[in-house]
Design an enzyme around this catalytic site. Structure first.
Site, mmCIF file in Angstrom:
data_model
loop_
_atom_site.group_PDB
_atom_site.id
_atom_site.type_symbol
_atom_site.label_atom_id
_atom_site.label_comp_id
_atom_site.label_asym_id
_atom_site.label_seq_id
_atom_site.Cartn_x
_atom_site.Cartn_y
_atom_site.Cartn_z
ATOM 1 N N GLU A 130 25.633 101.089 46.757
ATOM 2 C CA GLU A 130 25.717 102.090 45.683
ATOM 3 C C GLU A 130 24.664 101.818 44.634
ATOM 4 O O GLU A 130 24.304 100.660 44.390
ATOM 5 C CB GLU A 130 27.128 102.035 45.073
ATOM 6 C CG GLU A 130 27.357 102.941 43.879
ATOM 7 C CD GLU A 130 27.371 102.192 42.551
ATOM 8 O OE1 GLU A 130 27.771 102.795 41.547
ATOM 9 O OE2 GLU A 130 26.965 101.006 42.517
ATOM 10 N N ARG A 167 30.120 111.047 36.706
ATOM 11 C CA ARG A 167 29.406 109.836 37.129
ATOM 12 C C ARG A 167 28.763 110.078 38.488
ATOM 13 O O ARG A 167 29.407 109.979 39.533
ATOM 14 C CB ARG A 167 30.362 108.647 37.201
ATOM 15 C CG ARG A 167 29.674 107.297 37.411
ATOM 16 C CD ARG A 167 30.693 106.178 37.523
ATOM 17 N NE ARG A 167 30.053 104.869 37.502
ATOM 18 C CZ ARG A 167 29.775 104.173 36.402
ATOM 19 N NH1 ARG A 167 30.072 104.683 35.221
ATOM 20 N NH2 ARG A 167 29.189 102.988 36.470
ATOM 21 N N ARG A 171 26.398 108.930 41.472
ATOM 22 C CA ARG A 171 25.875 107.698 42.038
ATOM 23 C C ARG A 171 25.371 107.954 43.461
ATOM 24 O O ARG A 171 25.945 108.740 44.206
ATOM 25 C CB ARG A 171 26.950 106.595 42.079
ATOM 26 C CG ARG A 171 27.273 106.002 40.696
ATOM 27 C CD ARG A 171 26.075 105.284 40.127
ATOM 28 N NE ARG A 171 26.320 104.600 38.877
ATOM 29 C CZ ARG A 171 26.158 105.120 37.676
ATOM 30 N NH1 ARG A 171 25.781 106.386 37.556
ATOM 31 N NH2 ARG A 171 26.357 104.405 36.584
#
Length: 455
Positions: free
Chosen positions: A137, A181, A183
């Site tokens: 990630e 968020r 990612r």
């Protein structure tokens, strides 16, 4: 989601061999942080054989939550650059590779940053241990146009060592967390595994709790349906191109931004907070409107001289500008021009950048460097932008009906168990959560992997 502590309590009731036999696969936790990947993988039946992390405070939190006498055989691998080889018979390698080199906060230095080079240590260890699969990630900046060549290099290196690799930007909001968020997730499956080309990233869950649904302090607040408004009322006919997927074009925003450099319908300026006349507000808005004009300079925000102001407001007096200096809204530059005191967006005003309403769908991305974001403790409802702003100032800002985002909030916003034992110092814990992975995203990415790979 089962808590770490309850899992560990149950583990203590089982003989070690029986515990291991119940595990479905083994994994190595690189750049382990405080254990976000581990929580997700253990929930799916994984057994951790070793973890690598160099931040001593993060290691203490990790060990407090996961390491007991039942798994004391587990290897603390330490600094990844000094690891010569990983334990044998690993099914999966996972990790949140340091993201700063690819983020705006890290100045987008990429492989020029020593932390960016850690990708080559990852590739070296994967190449040597040849796990069946891996999941890594990173920040979405790794997939930005500026860094796309670097991402392609990383993918090619994994392909060269024998893996079918796929990547995708996933948002925590799409997996049940009220946090914006984004990612990058990179999944690789060894080429000799028959199903290696079949992996598909998980689809959004379409489960969208609001901020007040997961934070205990706000559970008694009632959500009132918003009034629908036309673009002319909200944006004076011109919708800003910078709006995100979480900002609707027919509704009032769920947050207020403190900035003298913007002028949206929920922007709070210093002249909204400091007592100013309508005339003074007009002068401030004149600087706001024209400061980016190339006529006054090449900067992305230029100071204006008194002569510049007179071209725009013919009857202006220099004393009017100096009064705004005295009030702390304007300041003189070295060449006696005028600019805003609050001349940087993210610094906000009076140490506040953003106040989010508890009825909001999301909070902004939690970061390791922290932010000047707060959550209001009461909600407001209005049918017009001006009324909305006035209510905010009277009901929330002036009486200080807002609180900072705490470690307890960050724990829930990242999907960690409620009784996860985080660092006792709030600022340290918030930094660690800001560095962590959103657990539900990892869980669903890994679940799709386990569904096609026999491990």
């Amino acid at each position: 989601m089962k808590s770490v502590n309850s899992q560990m309590t149950k583990q203590k009731e089982l003989p070690l061999q029986l515990l291991i036999s119940r595990k479905q696969f083994t994994f190595i936790d690189l750049f382990a942080g405080i254990g976000g990947f581990r929580i997700a993988l253990e929930k799916l039946g994984g057994q951790c054989l070793g973890y690598s992390e160099i931040d001593k405070q993060a290691v203490k939190v990790y060990q407090q939550n996961f390491i007991s006498y039942l798994n004391k055989h587990e290897i603390e691998l330490g600094d990844i650059t000094k690891i010569r080889e990983l334990p044998s018979n690993i099914d999966v390698v996972v990790g949140g590779v340091p993201c700063q080199p690819w983020s705006v906060a890290g100045c987008l230095k990429g492989f020029e940053d020593p932390r960016g080079k850690l990708w080559f240590d990852v590739i070296r260890l994967v190449s040597k241990s040849q796990p069946k699969a891996f999941i890594f990630e990173n920040v979405s900046g790794l997939a930005s146009p500026k860094n796309r060549d670097n991402l392609e290099l990383i993918l090619q290196e994994f392909e060269h060592i024998g893996y079918c690799v796929k990547w995708k930007v996933l948002n925590a909001y799409d997996f049940g967390l009220p946090q914006n968020r984004d990612r990058v997730f990179i999944v690789g499956i060894r080429n000799d595994i028959e199903s290696c080309h079949q992996y598909q990233f998980p689809s959004p869950l379409n489960i969208h709790p609001k901020v007040l649904d997961i934070l205990d302090e706000f559970k008694n607040i009632t959500v009132v349906e918003k009034v629908k408004l036309d673009p002319h009322t909200l944006f004076k006919g011109m919708i800003p191109p910078s709006r995100t997927r979480f900002q609707k074009d027919d509704e009032l925003n769920d947050f207020f931004i403190f900035s003298d450099l913007r002028n949206g319908h929920t922007t709070i300026h210093s002249w909204d907070i400091i007592k100013t006349s309508d005339r003074e507000k007009m002068i401030c808005l004149t600087l706001l409107k024209h400061r980016r004009s190339k006529k006054y300079g090449d900067k992305d925000g230029n100071p204006l001289s008194f002569e510049n102001f007179r071209e725009l407001i013919p009857d202006i007096e220099i004393n009017e500008l100096n009064i705004l200096v005295d009030k702390g809204i304007f300041r003189w530059t070295d060449n006696r021009k005028y600019e805003f005191v609050n001349s940087k967006n993210m610094t906000g005003i009076n140490d506040i950048y953003r106040i989010i309403l508890p009825t909001a769908d999301i909070v902004p991305t939690l970061t390791a460097t922290g932010s000047k974001d707060y959550i209001a403790t009461v909600s407001i409802h209005a049918s017009h932008p001006e009324e909305y702003k006035n209510l905010f100032l009277e009901k929330i800002y002036k009486p200080k009906k807002y609180i900072p985002i705490t470690a307890k909030h960050a724990c829930k916003l990242q999907g960690f168990p409620a009784n996860f034992a985080y660092h006792q110092k709030d600022e340290v814990a918030k930094k660690q959560f800001g560095n962590a992975v959103p657990i539900p995203v990892v869980e669903y990415v890994a679940k799709e992997l386990l569904s096609i790979v026999d491990i």
